[in-house]
Motif scaffolding. Structure first.
Motif, PDB file in Angstrom:
ATOM      1  N   ARG A   1      33.462  46.191  53.943  1.00 60.55           N
ATOM      2  CA  ARG A   1      32.767  44.909  53.753  1.00 60.55           C
ATOM      3  C   ARG A   1      32.772  44.552  52.269  1.00 60.55           C
ATOM      4  O   ARG A   1      32.621  45.420  51.418  1.00 60.55           O
ATOM      5  CB  ARG A   1      31.310  45.001  54.213  1.00 60.55           C
ATOM      6  N   ALA A   2      32.912  43.280  51.980  1.00 60.76           N
ATOM      7  CA  ALA A   2      32.793  42.808  50.598  1.00 60.76           C
ATOM      8  C   ALA A   2      31.444  42.110  50.489  1.00 60.76           C
ATOM      9  O   ALA A   2      31.149  41.211  51.282  1.00 60.76           O
ATOM     10  CB  ALA A   2      33.912  41.831  50.275  1.00 60.76           C
ATOM     11  N   GLY A   3      30.669  42.525  49.517  1.00 62.29           N
ATOM     12  CA  GLY A   3      29.337  41.937  49.376  1.00 62.29           C
ATOM     13  C   GLY A   3      29.423  40.438  49.122  1.00 62.29           C
ATOM     14  O   GLY A   3      28.739  39.637  49.761  1.00 62.29           O
ATOM     15  N   LYS A   4      30.309  40.044  48.185  1.00 61.47           N
ATOM     16  CA  LYS A   4      30.337  38.636  47.758  1.00 61.47           C
ATOM     17  C   LYS A   4      31.695  37.969  47.867  1.00 61.47           C
ATOM     18  O   LYS A   4      31.781  36.777  48.128  1.00 61.47           O
ATOM     19  CB  LYS A   4      29.882  38.544  46.289  1.00 61.47           C
ATOM     20  N   LEU A   5      32.793  38.731  47.585  1.00 63.12           N
ATOM     21  CA  LEU A   5      34.091  38.054  47.464  1.00 63.12           C
ATOM     22  C   LEU A   5      35.244  39.014  47.726  1.00 63.12           C
ATOM     23  O   LEU A   5      35.206  40.164  47.283  1.00 63.12           O
ATOM     24  CB  LEU A   5      34.231  37.502  46.030  1.00 63.12           C
ATOM     25  N   VAL A   6      36.268  38.524  48.419  1.00 59.73           N
ATOM     26  CA  VAL A   6      37.547  39.244  48.513  1.00 59.73           C
ATOM     27  C   VAL A   6      38.526  38.499  47.599  1.00 59.73           C
ATOM     28  O   VAL A   6      38.828  37.324  47.821  1.00 59.73           O
ATOM     29  CB  VAL A   6      38.094  39.268  49.956  1.00 59.73           C
ATOM     30  N   LEU A   7      38.980  39.190  46.543  1.00 62.14           N
ATOM     31  CA  LEU A   7      39.894  38.571  45.582  1.00 62.14           C
ATOM     32  C   LEU A   7      41.305  39.030  45.939  1.00 62.14           C
ATOM     33  O   LEU A   7      41.611  40.223  45.847  1.00 62.14           O
ATOM     34  CB  LEU A   7      39.502  39.034  44.172  1.00 62.14           C
ATOM     35  N   MET A   8      42.155  38.122  46.348  1.00 64.48           N
ATOM     36  CA  MET A   8      43.518  38.471  46.761  1.00 64.48           C
ATOM     37  C   MET A   8      44.415  38.475  45.524  1.00 64.48           C
ATOM     38  O   MET A   8      44.707  37.427  44.960  1.00 64.48           O
ATOM     39  CB  MET A   8      44.043  37.468  47.780  1.00 64.48           C
ATOM     40  N   THR A   9      44.839  39.658  45.096  1.00 59.41           N
ATOM     41  CA  THR A   9      45.749  39.795  43.945  1.00 59.41           C
ATOM     42  C   THR A   9      46.965  40.589  44.402  1.00 59.41           C
ATOM     43  O   THR A   9      47.469  41.430  43.670  1.00 59.41           O
ATOM     44  CB  THR A   9      45.049  40.531  42.783  1.00 59.41           C
ATOM     45  N   ASP A  10      47.419  40.306  45.634  1.00 61.83           N
ATOM     46  CA  ASP A  10      48.457  41.137  46.255  1.00 61.83           C
ATOM     47  C   ASP A  10      49.851  40.524  46.153  1.00 61.83           C
ATOM     48  O   ASP A  10      50.731  40.834  46.963  1.00 61.83           O
ATOM     49  CB  ASP A  10      48.089  41.457  47.707  1.00 61.83           C
ATOM     50  N   GLY A  11      50.049  39.659  45.161  1.00 63.78           N
ATOM     51  CA  GLY A  11      51.409  39.221  44.843  1.00 63.78           C
ATOM     52  C   GLY A  11      52.010  38.237  45.830  1.00 63.78           C
ATOM     53  O   GLY A  11      51.341  37.695  46.708  1.00 63.78           O
ATOM     54  N   ARG A  12      53.331  38.030  45.667  1.00 59.31           N
ATOM     55  CA  ARG A  12      54.016  36.939  46.387  1.00 59.31           C
ATOM     56  C   ARG A  12      54.085  37.147  47.902  1.00 59.31           C
ATOM     57  O   ARG A  12      54.331  36.204  48.631  1.00 59.31           O
ATOM     58  CB  ARG A  12      55.416  36.755  45.813  1.00 59.31           C
TER      59      ARG A  12
END
Ligand SMILES: Cc1cc2nc3c(=O)[nH]c(=O)nc-3n(C[C@H](O)[C@H](O)[C@H](O)COP(=O)(O)OP(=O)(O)OC[C@H]3O[C@@H](n4cnc5c(N)ncnc54)[C@H](O)[C@@H]3O)c2cc1C
Length: 383
Positions: free
Chosen positions: A135-146
């Motif tokens: 679970r993400a408390g506040k945010l899922v930050l997608m930094t998984d590239g192209r």
């Protein structure tokens, strides 16, 4: 970098990386002055520069056998007025070591995200390949590239700008220590960049889009001959013994129409895949991370819901993305596409001849490449 900045602001962060280490070619070695400015603001620049790297202050290109100097970074008013050529695994190891100093930072290797968890229309966590859910408390930050999951799941619409080329990425043995970090050369139907990795040459050889099989079928001797024609002064006879040594890097130029939805934000290549032109992609991704932390880290650390602020991150970063992608597209269509289509190359375009002739002019591309458009400053709090 995003993980580091959010943890620095007192947010609890978990970075999930699918591979077991960073030791592979992630495409690109160029750490620009804009990134080193950020490291300087964080008090990390000296430690960064202790890592193995080479420094490049001028951009040069060889066209039809003649060298042109087309950019100069040495006059930039910034703590590190040069490009640091550092393999990306070295840079990522450095960021991890620095981030681990912050108590809220955690990095899980071999943690591949395969799905997103959603509740009442809001993304609130991820599913991993081993079946675990987080679970993400506040945010899922997608930094998984192209190849981001948001793209594969069709969660956010995408606009393709197109690219006329792909890259064959391979190593050639260095016969001696001759080298100067970065060399580019253009001839009729052929174009390549050589990156000096001290003990070997890392080669980026440009080929027409989707032509990898056809080019590989011409054989390794043909490829070595092409390289030798571009760089006749170098002994490039060693290495490259098997087709398995040739890696295809697919070039893409695109951006999401919207970078966010409730509970989720995409930045870096996940939001906008960058072409290798100018070696800007890594640095643009870092600027995105700084902007995201500037806008979101303080409110998240205070326990606020970040959703109303997510459009602000896109608004801040979309303008520089559009400007740089427009420049890359211009170069793709007018230079790379022309070269790869076989049009005879007899000399450099006028603009490159002018830059070569007037050293003062070279500072303009040097500034754009080195510092980018809409430079970010670290404003996120330090807990
Ligand atoms: C041929 C080529 C050469 C380039 N050369 C340069 C250059 O010299 N300089 C430059 O600045 N830019 C260059 N670029 C662009 C640059 O590679 C990208 O813009 C930059 O790497 C984007 O950084 P990022 O962190 O957003 O994504 P990436 O660097 O792609 O990182 C994504 C990370 O997420 C991980 N990941 C992916 N999916 C998952 C998942 N499902 N679960 C967990 N982890 C996952 C990956 O393993 C990776 O570590 C080049 C691009 C190409 C195609």
């Amino acid at each position: 970098m995003a993980g580091l900045l959010f943890a620095r602001a007192g947010v609890s962060v978990r970075v999930l990386e699918k591979h077991a280490d960073f030791f592979r070619d992630f495409r690109g070695d160029t750490v620009h002055p804009s990134t080193m400015e950020i490291l300087s603001q964080l008090g990390m620049l000296e430690r960064f520069l202790e890592r193995p790297h080479d420094r490049v202050t001028q951009a040069q290109i060889r066209i039809a056998g003649r060298d042109y100097t087309i950019g100069d970074l040495s006059h930039l008013d910034t703590p590190a007025p040069f490009i640091a050529m550092m393999p990306q695994w070295e840079f990522l190891d450095f960021l991890r070591d620095e981030a681990e100093a912050f108590p809220g930072f955690a990095l899980d290797m071999e943690a591949e995200v395969t799905g997103l968890l959603e509740e009442s229309g809001r993304i609130n966590g991820v599913r991993l390949a081993d079946g675990r859910e987080m679970r993400a408390g506040k945010l899922v930050l997608m930094t998984d590239g192209r190849a981001s999951l948001v793209r594969r799941l069709g969660l956010l619409p995408l606009t393709q700008l197109g690219a006329p080329m792909d890259v064959l990425w391979f190593r050639l043995e260095k016969a001696d220590n001759a080298g100067d970090a970065l060399r580019g050369a253009v001839g009729t139907s052929r174009m390549a960049v050589l990156i000096d990795r001290r003990t070997y040459w890392q080669v980026a050889f440009l080929i027409p889009k989707d032509a990898a099989d056809e080019v590989k079928a011409r054989g390794l001797d043909w490829l070595r001959g092409e390289m030798q024609a571009l760089f006749p002064e170098l002994d490039l006879s060693g290495g490259l013994t098997s087709e398995a040594d040739l890696h295809l890097l697919s070039v893409a130029l695109d951006r999401l129409d919207s970078w966010h939805r409730p509970g989720l934000l995409a930045i870096g290549d996940a939001a906008h895949a960058m072409s290798p032109i100018g070696g800007i992609g890594i640095n643009l991704a870092i600027q995105d991370a700084v902007a995201a932390a500037n806008i979101l880290a303080g409110p998240i650390a205070r326990g606020e819901n970040p959703d109303p602020l997510l459009p602000k991150v896109q608004k801040r970063r979309e303008f520089p993305t559009r400007v740089i992608q427009a420049g890359q597209k211009l170069a793709q269509d007018n230079v790379i596409g022309t070269v790869l289509s076989g049009t005879p190359i007899t000399g450099a375009p006028r603009i490159l001849r002018l830059l070569d002739r007037f050293p003062g002019l070279r500072r303009i591309p040097g500034r754009i490449i080195g510092l980018g458009v809409r430079r970010e400053r670290v404003r996120s709090p330090k807990a």
